[in-house]
Design an enzyme around this catalytic site. Sequence first.
Site: not given
Length: 156
Positions: A45-46
Amino acid sequence: MSATVDQQAPDFTLPDHDKNMVTLNSLKGKNVVLLFFPAAFTSTCTKEMCQTRDELSFYNGMNAAVYGISVDMPFTLAKYRLDNQINFPLLSDFNKDVITAYGCKYDNWILGLKGVAKRSSFVIDKEGVIRYAQILENASDYPDFDGIKKALESLK
């Protein structure tokens, strides 16, 4: 049921990282990119949010508003956004209404967690019609950013 290409995008109103309410229908006249992600502070996600951050000038050039959406609380999203210098709004679907409407909800995720967003991408045109949709089953898979960009270029 999933939100699909050529259908009207399901409307929603969600709080952003600063607790401001964002309504999809109020964005008509602008292209919109929705990036659903499972959880703040996780590696894939990052990577996804930071790549979007680094390429935001492309989206701006396509007259596109970009929003990241997860079931994290606005307070978590504010910290995540600050820590990663995210330069676009992150929306909280804590109640899971939008991930349900878009058909991108894990009924069962890791560790027995339920109701988390599947990594998904939607491009919505200026009239509110979905022109691109990708819902990934595996949370570690990465979005097709080339497909997102091609969809936006076709709307120019």
